[in-house]
Design a protein around this motif. Structure first.
Motif, PDB file in Angstrom:
ATOM      1  N   THR A   1       0.836  -1.207   0.000  1.00  0.00           N
ATOM      2  CA  THR A   1       0.000   0.000   0.000  1.00  0.00           C
ATOM      3  C   THR A   1       0.863   1.246   0.000  1.00  0.00           C
ATOM      4  OG1 THR A   1      -1.658  -1.202   1.239  1.00  0.00           O
ATOM      5  CG2 THR A   1      -1.857   1.201   1.213  1.00  0.00           C
ATOM      6  N   LYS A   2       1.863   1.222   0.909  1.00  0.00           N
ATOM      7  CA  LYS A   2       2.754   2.370   1.002  1.00  0.00           C
ATOM      8  C   LYS A   2       3.485   2.575  -0.329  1.00  0.00           C
ATOM      9  CE  LYS A   2       6.946   2.822   2.888  1.00  0.00           C
ATOM     10  NZ  LYS A   2       8.016   2.464   3.828  1.00  0.00           N
ATOM     11  N   ASN A   3       4.008   1.467  -0.892  1.00  0.00           N
ATOM     12  CA  ASN A   3       4.721   1.562  -2.167  1.00  0.00           C
ATOM     13  C   ASN A   3       3.823   2.117  -3.272  1.00  0.00           C
ATOM     14  OD1 ASN A   3       7.020   0.533  -1.076  1.00  0.00           O
ATOM     15  ND2 ASN A   3       6.680  -1.569  -1.806  1.00  0.00           N
ATOM     16  N   THR A   4       2.568   1.624  -3.277  1.00  0.00           N
ATOM     17  CA  THR A   4       1.638   2.082  -4.317  1.00  0.00           C
ATOM     18  C   THR A   4       1.439   3.580  -4.224  1.00  0.00           C
ATOM     19  OG1 THR A   4       0.525  -0.036  -4.140  1.00  0.00           O
ATOM     20  CG2 THR A   4      -0.645   1.691  -5.325  1.00  0.00           C
ATOM     21  N   LEU A   5       1.226   4.082  -2.981  1.00  0.00           N
ATOM     22  CA  LEU A   5       1.014   5.512  -2.802  1.00  0.00           C
ATOM     23  C   LEU A   5       2.241   6.302  -3.249  1.00  0.00           C
ATOM     24  CD1 LEU A   5      -0.919   5.598   0.595  1.00  0.00           C
ATOM     25  CD2 LEU A   5      -1.803   5.951  -1.717  1.00  0.00           C
ATOM     26  N   ILE A   6       3.430   5.830  -2.809  1.00  0.00           N
ATOM     27  CA  ILE A   6       4.658   6.542  -3.199  1.00  0.00           C
ATOM     28  C   ILE A   6       4.808   6.513  -4.714  1.00  0.00           C
ATOM     29  CG2 ILE A   6       7.183   6.476  -3.109  1.00  0.00           C
ATOM     30  CD1 ILE A   6       6.948   5.426  -0.254  1.00  0.00           C
ATOM     31  N   PHE A   7       4.593   5.325  -5.276  1.00  0.00           N
ATOM     32  CA  PHE A   7       4.761   5.167  -6.732  1.00  0.00           C
ATOM     33  C   PHE A   7       3.820   6.103  -7.486  1.00  0.00           C
ATOM     34  CE2 PHE A   7       3.669   2.901 -10.737  1.00  0.00           C
ATOM     35  CZ  PHE A   7       4.924   2.939 -11.320  1.00  0.00           C
ATOM     36  N   VAL A   8       2.557   6.122  -7.065  1.00  0.00           N
ATOM     37  CA  VAL A   8       1.566   6.939  -7.759  1.00  0.00           C
ATOM     38  C   VAL A   8       1.893   8.421  -7.611  1.00  0.00           C
ATOM     39  CG1 VAL A   8      -0.845   7.700  -7.709  1.00  0.00           C
ATOM     40  CG2 VAL A   8      -0.295   5.260  -7.714  1.00  0.00           C
ATOM     41  N   PHE A   9       2.132   8.881  -6.372  1.00  0.00           N
ATOM     42  CA  PHE A   9       2.340  10.309  -6.173  1.00  0.00           C
ATOM     43  C   PHE A   9       3.641  10.787  -6.788  1.00  0.00           C
ATOM     44  CE2 PHE A   9      -1.020   9.855  -2.993  1.00  0.00           C
ATOM     45  CZ  PHE A   9      -1.812  10.907  -3.402  1.00  0.00           C
ATOM     46  N   ALA A  10       4.721  10.000  -6.585  1.00  0.00           N
ATOM     47  CA  ALA A  10       6.012  10.434  -7.122  1.00  0.00           C
ATOM     48  C   ALA A  10       5.977  10.431  -8.652  1.00  0.00           C
ATOM     49  CB  ALA A  10       7.118   9.523  -6.618  1.00  0.00           C
ATOM     50  N   SER A  11       5.389   9.392  -9.241  1.00  0.00           N
ATOM     51  CA  SER A  11       5.337   9.319 -10.702  1.00  0.00           C
ATOM     52  C   SER A  11       4.508  10.467 -11.260  1.00  0.00           C
ATOM     53  CB  SER A  11       4.693   8.011 -11.167  1.00  0.00           C
ATOM     54  OG  SER A  11       5.490   6.924 -10.793  1.00  0.00           O
ATOM     55  N   MET A  12       3.320  10.663 -10.655  1.00  0.00           N
ATOM     56  CA  MET A  12       2.440  11.718 -11.173  1.00  0.00           C
ATOM     57  C   MET A  12       3.072  13.083 -11.005  1.00  0.00           C
ATOM     58  SD  MET A  12      -1.302  10.476  -9.978  1.00  0.00           S
ATOM     59  CE  MET A  12      -2.083  12.051 -10.297  1.00  0.00           C
ATOM     60  N   ALA A  13       3.683  13.306  -9.844  1.00  0.00           N
ATOM     61  CA  ALA A  13       4.313  14.604  -9.609  1.00  0.00           C
ATOM     62  C   ALA A  13       5.417  14.834 -10.633  1.00  0.00           C
ATOM     63  CB  ALA A  13       4.856  14.686  -8.186  1.00  0.00           C
ATOM     64  N   GLY A  14       6.258  13.823 -10.819  1.00  0.00           N
ATOM     65  CA  GLY A  14       7.370  13.956 -11.766  1.00  0.00           C
ATOM     66  C   GLY A  14       6.870  14.179 -13.175  1.00  0.00           C
ATOM     67  N   GLN A  15       5.929  13.332 -13.599  1.00  0.00           N
ATOM     68  CA  GLN A  15       5.400  13.454 -14.964  1.00  0.00           C
ATOM     69  C   GLN A  15       4.758  14.816 -15.177  1.00  0.00           C
ATOM     70  OE1 GLN A  15       2.613  10.254 -15.338  1.00  0.00           O
ATOM     71  NE2 GLN A  15       4.174   8.697 -15.634  1.00  0.00           N
ATOM     72  N   PHE A  16       3.993  15.249 -14.184  1.00  0.00           N
ATOM     73  CA  PHE A  16       3.229  16.480 -14.350  1.00  0.00           C
ATOM     74  C   PHE A  16       4.136  17.712 -14.341  1.00  0.00           C
ATOM     75  CE2 PHE A  16       0.851  20.085 -12.618  1.00  0.00           C
ATOM     76  CZ  PHE A  16      -0.145  20.175 -13.574  1.00  0.00           C
ATOM     77  N   ILE A  17       5.018  17.767 -13.342  1.00  0.00           N
ATOM     78  CA  ILE A  17       5.847  18.974 -13.214  1.00  0.00           C
ATOM     79  C   ILE A  17       6.810  19.090 -14.395  1.00  0.00           C
ATOM     80  CG2 ILE A  17       7.643  20.095 -11.826  1.00  0.00           C
ATOM     81  CD1 ILE A  17       6.153  18.887  -9.356  1.00  0.00           C
ATOM     82  N   ILE A  18       7.504  17.980 -14.710  1.00  0.00           N
ATOM     83  CA  ILE A  18       8.454  18.058 -15.830  1.00  0.00           C
ATOM     84  C   ILE A  18       7.686  18.223 -17.138  1.00  0.00           C
ATOM     85  CG2 ILE A  18      10.390  16.945 -16.982  1.00  0.00           C
ATOM     86  CD1 ILE A  18      10.920  15.418 -14.394  1.00  0.00           C
ATOM     87  N   GLY A  19       6.537  17.545 -17.245  1.00  0.00           N
ATOM     88  CA  GLY A  19       5.730  17.667 -18.461  1.00  0.00           C
ATOM     89  C   GLY A  19       5.229  19.092 -18.662  1.00  0.00           C
TER      90      GLY A  19
END
Lengths: 355, 300
Positions: free
Chosen positions: B76-94
């Motif tokens: 669960t923890k990994n999923t949350l980290i994975f989702v938030f970190a990926s989305m944040a990275g994709q969104f901000i850099i995108g």
């Protein structure tokens, strides 16, 4: 009178296109100046250069005595009303009006107070909570005006603000803008392709063509004494008639190359045999009794609006005549025309300058 | 007879045919599998009952069992980290790239088009490439970090429990970047130029223009990008087998990959279905938030 906006030797290049060619213009404080000309003449580019939205290639621009040539638009303290109005769609009318005040750190209560005042002057008081998409064209136009007024800027710049409105509203807003200008004592620069707007609203009209100021002056000056065929054809509605001609043997008349050869008397002396272009305003051509007339021409079309009668002749080039009297003429008839010698404009066929 | 035929050509009948075709397609290819999955999460499923539809009812037993799995909270923890970190990275850099390419310099649209390479490539291939880049012994990333003097030690991105999840996050950001950039570019292009000019004359500097014009005008685009990003990230599968296989010791395991492991490696289909349903509820919740946030959308 002091100069509010001073342009000296402005040049603007877009790549190889030379949009403004050595334009110099000074605009008096409190005056209403119209920049007018056909599309592509550089009038909008000139306005946007004053706003700072276009950089100028060379020359200097001063606003209220300060050199503004390289200054970004936000520091020039000028307000602009766009053709599309450019209202912020995600803000209410009130937020649109107070946007600049909020950016400049004016507190909320004061901004609202000012918005209410401006809304009262522009007739927007009931609409302050609406969004731009809920407004009609005329109301949007007023918001755009209000947004400019609220800042009390050094100059108002208008970029064809009325071209998206219907004809009746345009006439109404024309007066409203002019009244507002007078009441605020503002300095306004108004770009339009509509010479009637320029003539009716402005104190000073600047006619532009191909990036050059062709002529400037008061509206009636331009109407009475156009310096070129271009200005003569552009100012006045319906447009001036142009007929090629030759100065007659007596040097005091011109023979028109229309429907054979017809002669018009002149109020000045020119070299016999000189080729000219003769300009005759439709409203200066008068339908006369057969004995008095100098031109007898066949009629192609007669249009009556009730107050006016428009007669078009069946000649090459065709002439348009405007009469305020009711005419008993029909297509196919002949019409007898006369014109006072002082109303005959003459232009050189090669330089197209007035003679 | 001809009345029915007429109505089918032009009228209510025609409308029904159009709606019906879409509904049949949706039901057959999305609705039924979804319902079957939900049903399965409430049943006892084993290898012998796999082929039948009617199985013993299990109530919430599967849900309790999933939560009681020792790795549940870690995943669960990994999923949350994975989702938030990926989305944040994709969104901000995108978003940064979208703003960069909106500056209209020569070749801007061509280079922006080339960025789509990452979006066109299959996830498994992207995983393979990043597997080389992130390799501990010979990986290019380590060589760069050491070359720049940022780190002395060799980082084993894929097998170090501290880094394994981040290895997948980095690859996933790269994979989703172009898609984010593309959607945000479209949103940026839809904002009329004269709004910026008006704001500039009203006295807004670049940062104020971004904050008061760009962001509010992009609201619906940003909502769409984030919700699509959430769905895409939760569904991300290919990178895991290519990079870490959820390991070491589940330190890079996330719900989607875990559900697949349950169903197709451990053949515990009930638990696999249960994890899927839990994820589905999460996505459903996010979607509702998204739809509600764009309901009062303002467009000029």
């Amino acid at each position: 009178m002091t100069t509010q906006i001073e342009l000296s030797h402005i040049d603007k290049h877009y790549g190889v296109f030379h949009a403004l060619k050595d334009v110099s213009l000074s605009i008096e404080k409190g005056s209403f100046v119209a920049l007018v000309g056909p599309s592509g003449c550089g009038k909008s580019t000139l306005l946007r250069s004053i706003a700072g939205l276009e950089t100028i290639t060379s020359g200097t621009l001063k606003i209220a005595g300060e050199t503004m040539t390289g200054v970004p638009p936000r520091k020039r303290d000028v307000a602009m009303v766009f053709q599309s109005y450019a209202l912020y769609p995600h803000m209410t009318v009130e937020e649109n009006l107070t946007y600049s005040l909020r950016l400049h750190g004016v507190n909320k209560a004061e901004a609202r107070q000012k918005a209410a005042e401006v809304a009262a002057t522009t007739g927007l008081s009931a609409l302050l909570k609406r969004y731009p998409r809920e407004l009609s064209g005329g109301q949007r136009q007023r918001v755009a005006m209000g947004r400019a007024i609220i800042r009390n800027p050094k100059a108002f710049l208008f970029d064809e603000p009325l071209s998206n409105l219907d004809a009746a509203l345009r006439v109404h807003m024309r007066k409203e803008i002019r009244t507002l200008h007078d009441r605020l004592g503002a300095t306004s620069v108004y770009v339009t392709h509509d010479q009637i707007e320029a003539m009716t609203m402005a104190d000073h009209v600047v006619v532009m063509r191909d990036g050059v100021i062709e002529q400037q002056g008061s509206p009636l000056e331009l109407y009475d004494h156009p310096i070129s065929k271009f200005v003569a054809g552009f100012i006045g509605s319906p447009a001036m008639n142009f007929v090629p001609g030759t100065i007659g043997a007596d040097s005091r008349s011109v023979n028109l190359e229309i429907n054979g050869s017809l002669s018009l008397p002149l109020n000045r002396t020119l070299d016999t045999g000189r080729k000219v272009i003769v300009g005759l305003r439709p409203e200066h051509l008068v339908v006369a009794d057969p004995g008095m007339a100098t031109l007898r021409l066949p009629v192609a079309v007669v249009e009556s609006t009730g107050s006016m009668t428009y007669v078009t002749t069946n000649t090459t080039p065709e002439l348009t005549v405007v009469e305020t009297r009711r005419m008993n003429i029909r297509a196919g008839d002949s019409v007898d025309l006369t014109i006072a010698p002082e109303h005959v404009h003459l232009f050189d066929p090669t330089t197209e300058q007035a003679i | 007879m001809s009345r029915i035929f007429n109505s089918m050509r032009d009228g209510k009948g025609f409308d029904l045919i159009l709606v019906g075709a879409a509904m049949v397609f949706l039901l057959a290819l999305a609705g039924l599998p979804l319902v079957y999955n939900v049903v399965m999460s409430f049943q006892q499923v084993d290898m012998f009952t796999l082929g039948s539809l009617v199985r013993p009812f299990a109530g919430f037993a599967n849900y309790v069992a999933v939560v009681q799995q020792p790795e549940f909270w870690l995943v669960t923890k990994n999923t949350l980290i994975f989702v938030f970190a990926s989305m944040a990275g994709q969104f901000i850099i995108g978003f940064a790239l979208a703003l960069f390419f909106a500056q209209n310099f020569p070749g801007a649209s061509t280079i922006r088009g080339l960025f789509l390479v990452s979006w066109v490539m299959p996830g498994l291939v992207v995983g393979g490439i990043w597997s080389f880049i992130l390799a501990g012994d010979y990986g290019v990333l380590n060589a760069i970090l050491k070359g720049l003097g940022l780190t002395q030690a060799t980082i084993f991105w894929k097998s170090d429990p501290n880094f394994s999840l981040w290895a997948v996050v980095i690859a996933n950001i790269w994979l989703g970047l172009a898609f984010n950039m593309l959607l945000l570019s479209v949103g940026l292009a839809a904002i009329p130029r004269d709004l910026y000019e008006a704001a500039e004359l009203d006295g807004a500097n670049a940062f104020q223009r971004f904050w008061t014009i760009t962001l509010p005008m992009m609201r619906s685009t940003i909502g769409a990008v984030l919700s699509l990003g959430l769905i895409g990230t939760l569904q991300q599968f290919d990178l895991f087998p290519a990079l870490t296989e959820g390991g070491p010791a589940n330190t890079s395991n996330v719900a989607g990959y875990w559900a697949w492991q349950m169903s197709f490696q451990l053949y515990d289909f009930a638990k696999g279905a249960t994890i899927s349903v839990m994820m589905f509820v999460l996505v459903l919740f996010a979607s509702v938030v998204y739809v509600r946030s764009t309901r009062h959308e303002v467009r000029g």
